[in-house]
Design an enzyme around this catalytic site. Structure first.
Site, mmCIF file in Angstrom:
data_model
loop_
_atom_site.group_PDB
_atom_site.id
_atom_site.type_symbol
_atom_site.label_atom_id
_atom_site.label_comp_id
_atom_site.label_asym_id
_atom_site.label_seq_id
_atom_site.Cartn_x
_atom_site.Cartn_y
_atom_site.Cartn_z
ATOM 1 N N GLY A 115 1.131 -1.264 0.015
ATOM 2 C CA GLY A 115 -0.278 0.044 0.168
ATOM 3 C C GLY A 115 0.749 1.129 0.018
ATOM 4 O O GLY A 115 1.385 1.052 0.644
ATOM 5 N N ARG A 153 13.236 10.001 -3.443
ATOM 6 C CA ARG A 153 13.983 11.242 -3.484
ATOM 7 C C ARG A 153 15.469 11.250 -2.953
ATOM 8 O O ARG A 153 16.571 11.751 -3.243
ATOM 9 C CB ARG A 153 13.231 13.064 -3.274
ATOM 10 C CG ARG A 153 14.612 14.402 -3.283
ATOM 11 C CD ARG A 153 13.265 15.210 -3.676
ATOM 12 N NE ARG A 153 13.808 16.761 -3.488
ATOM 13 C CZ ARG A 153 14.258 16.981 -1.766
ATOM 14 N NH1 ARG A 153 14.236 16.775 -1.050
ATOM 15 N NH2 ARG A 153 14.520 17.990 -1.821
ATOM 16 N N ARG A 190 1.219 -5.188 -4.928
ATOM 17 C CA ARG A 190 1.298 -5.918 -4.197
ATOM 18 C C ARG A 190 1.375 -8.034 -4.891
ATOM 19 O O ARG A 190 0.365 -7.982 -5.292
ATOM 20 C CB ARG A 190 0.340 -6.681 -2.809
ATOM 21 C CG ARG A 190 -0.361 -5.470 -2.123
ATOM 22 C CD ARG A 190 -1.108 -5.856 -1.399
ATOM 23 N NE ARG A 190 -1.044 -4.741 0.272
ATOM 24 C CZ ARG A 190 -1.793 -3.080 0.059
ATOM 25 N NH1 ARG A 190 -2.939 -3.374 -1.105
ATOM 26 N NH2 ARG A 190 -1.963 -3.196 0.632
ATOM 27 N N GLY A 208 6.169 -2.579 3.355
ATOM 28 C CA GLY A 208 6.209 -3.125 4.702
ATOM 29 C C GLY A 208 6.268 -4.670 4.361
ATOM 30 O O GLY A 208 7.550 -5.249 3.802
ATOM 31 N N ASP A 209 5.301 -5.048 5.675
ATOM 32 C CA ASP A 209 5.860 -6.293 6.009
ATOM 33 C C ASP A 209 6.405 -7.328 5.149
ATOM 34 O O ASP A 209 7.076 -8.308 4.597
ATOM 35 C CB ASP A 209 5.140 -7.393 6.903
ATOM 36 C CG ASP A 209 3.718 -7.316 7.334
ATOM 37 O OD1 ASP A 209 3.877 -6.422 5.826
ATOM 38 O OD2 ASP A 209 3.410 -7.908 7.454
ATOM 39 N N THR A 216 4.018 2.367 5.196
ATOM 40 C CA THR A 216 2.921 1.738 5.095
ATOM 41 C C THR A 216 2.002 3.366 6.017
ATOM 42 O O THR A 216 2.824 3.475 7.069
ATOM 43 C CB THR A 216 3.050 1.046 6.518
ATOM 44 O OG1 THR A 216 1.114 -0.204 6.199
ATOM 45 C CG2 THR A 216 3.403 0.430 6.748
ATOM 46 N N ASP A 270 -0.038 1.824 8.633
ATOM 47 C CA ASP A 270 -0.271 1.244 10.111
ATOM 48 C C ASP A 270 0.077 1.611 10.946
ATOM 49 O O ASP A 270 0.049 0.756 11.873
ATOM 50 C CB ASP A 270 -0.804 -0.038 9.313
ATOM 51 C CG ASP A 270 -1.686 -0.273 8.084
ATOM 52 O OD1 ASP A 270 -2.281 0.494 7.889
ATOM 53 O OD2 ASP A 270 -1.765 -1.024 8.011
ATOM 54 N N ASP A 285 2.133 -0.670 12.038
ATOM 55 C CA ASP A 285 2.697 -1.944 12.432
ATOM 56 C C ASP A 285 3.901 -2.669 12.581
ATOM 57 O O ASP A 285 4.262 -3.596 12.520
ATOM 58 C CB ASP A 285 1.608 -2.624 12.153
ATOM 59 C CG ASP A 285 1.920 -2.803 10.234
ATOM 60 O OD1 ASP A 285 2.716 -2.208 9.913
ATOM 61 O OD2 ASP A 285 1.372 -3.592 9.657
ATOM 62 N N ARG A 307 -5.726 -2.281 9.185
ATOM 63 C CA ARG A 307 -5.951 -3.400 8.813
ATOM 64 C C ARG A 307 -5.577 -3.673 10.799
ATOM 65 O O ARG A 307 -6.212 -3.785 11.670
ATOM 66 C CB ARG A 307 -4.634 -3.840 7.772
ATOM 67 C CG ARG A 307 -4.526 -5.329 7.220
ATOM 68 C CD ARG A 307 -2.967 -6.164 6.840
ATOM 69 N NE ARG A 307 -3.164 -5.236 5.372
ATOM 70 C CZ ARG A 307 -2.903 -5.206 4.121
ATOM 71 N NH1 ARG A 307 -3.794 -6.503 3.963
ATOM 72 N NH2 ARG A 307 -2.871 -4.078 3.619
ATOM 73 N N GLU A 348 -10.245 -0.513 11.614
ATOM 74 C CA GLU A 348 -10.716 -1.282 10.393
ATOM 75 C C GLU A 348 -10.295 -2.845 11.122
ATOM 76 O O GLU A 348 -11.314 -3.904 10.524
ATOM 77 C CB GLU A 348 -10.533 -0.793 8.957
ATOM 78 C CG GLU A 348 -8.774 -1.422 9.188
ATOM 79 C CD GLU A 348 -8.437 -1.781 7.438
ATOM 80 O OE1 GLU A 348 -9.771 -1.033 7.084
ATOM 81 O OE2 GLU A 348 -7.800 -1.152 7.706
#
Ligand code: F6P
Length: 334
Positions: free
Chosen positions: A22, A32, A83, A113-114, A137, A139, A141, A183, A234
């Site tokens: 994402g 940059r 993805r 992300g992961d 991300t 998130d 997380d 997420r 969410e």
């Protein structure tokens, strides 16, 4: 004495950079920083479009200092993101390797992300292509960093929206359930709820009890609270905002209830100054890390210092929301 760092430095000539998963505000600032700091170290830089999918499909673009002009203030990612399912397969990774090998790319900066870091580690094990990750991300997380790129912008966007919702909630004495992204993680919901003065915040990391929520709303009513905002993550185990509103309507029909799902508005927009600076710091650190011979680590920020943490730790260790913030949110919502 043999200077191993210098030897590794001479082996590195050409960096590939990609954004995967994402998108998040601040990715462009990071691109940059990677491009310009790599060029300053006389490295060649190739942009890989649409994450790992672009490696498989030979979708490359040569980067120079001017190719990243005027992007520090823009959301999204100029390299686009995806993805990639194909990169999960050995055949996909083999094609990706032969494509970057023919260009002479010998190391990668991967922003994502992961899933992005898992893919990069697998690729290094199979083909020896070193990489350094940057946490991109909204998130927040990932372990190994206090903040991921885009989190700050996303929470500011959500807070701005909830301030607007509060105005109308107040005018009509209504109860709003506002769903935010994240997420499986409650970082966004907790920060947004705290900053917008939400009456209640429902997180995946805490147990949601609808009866207790109704009791708390009614008790607020007894203290002359006329409007209510419930921020719902969410990923909350009890369900999203629509589900919660439905449950509460059954138990407390006296409330005039509305639902707003903020959705992808949280992923776009101009990055905050914080995210631009974070992207710049971590982008430069990633290039310098590759130059010094590092691989399979993510550059992150802990206590305002850049640190490198192994991918394996970043994706497996938990980065749960701070219980102290949960306590503050509860105390100040009374
Ligand atoms: O990981 C970032 C994120 O925005 C999550 O908060 C959300 O659950 C998910 O991506 C949405 O993914 P997509 O853009 O593929 O719908």
């Amino acid at each position: 004495m043999v200077n191993l760092a210098a030897i590794k430095r001479t082996l590195l000539k050409h960096i590939g950079i990609l954004t995967s998963g994402g998108d998040s505000p601040g990715m462009n600032a990071c691109i940059r920083a990677v491009v310009r700091s790599a060029i300053a170290s006389e490295l060649q830089v190739t942009g890989i479009m649409r994450g790992y999918q672009g490696m498989i499909e030979s979708d490359f673009v040569q980067m120079d200092g001017r190719s990243v002009s005027n992007i520090v203030q823009r959301g999204g990612t100029i390299l686009k993101s995806a993805r990639s399912k194909d990169f999960f397969s050995a055949a996909g990774r083999s094609k990706a390797f032969s494509n970057i090998q023919s260009l002479g790319i010998d190391a990668l900066v991967v922003i994502g992300g992961d899933g992005t870091f898992r893919g990069a580690e697998e690729f290094r094990k199979e083909y020896g292509i070193r990489s350094i990750g940057v946490p991109g991300t909204i998130d927040n997380d990932l372990a190994g960093t206090d903040y991921t790129l885009g989190f700050d912008t996303a929470i500011n966007t959500a807070v701005d929206s909830i301030d607007k919702i509060r105005d109308t909630a107040n005018s009509h004495d209504r109860l709003f359930f506002v769903e935010v992204m994240g997420r499986h993680s409650g970082h966004i919901a907790l920060s947004v709820g705290l900053a917008s003065g939400a009456e209640s915040i429902l997180l995946p990391e805490t147990v949601t009890d609808v009866n207790a929520l109704v009791a708390s709303l009614r008790s607020g009513g007894n203290r002359n609270k006329s409007s209510n905002i419930v921020v719902v993550s969410e990923g909350d185990e009890a369900g999203g905002a629509f589900k919660m509103a439905e449950e509460v309507r059954k138990l407390a029909p006296e409330y005039d209830t509305r639902v707003t799902v903020l959705g992808h508005i949280q992923r776009g927009g101009a990055p905050s100054a914080f995210d631009r600076i974070l992207g710049t710091r971590l982008g430069v650190a990633a290039v310098e890390g590759l130059i010094s011979g590092k691989s399979d680590v993510m550059a992150g920020l802990i206590n305002n210092q850049v640190v490198f943490t192994p991918y394996a730790t970043c994706v497996s260790a938990s980065h749960a929301p701070d219980p102290e913030l949960i306590r503050l949110a509860y105390l100040t919502s009374i």
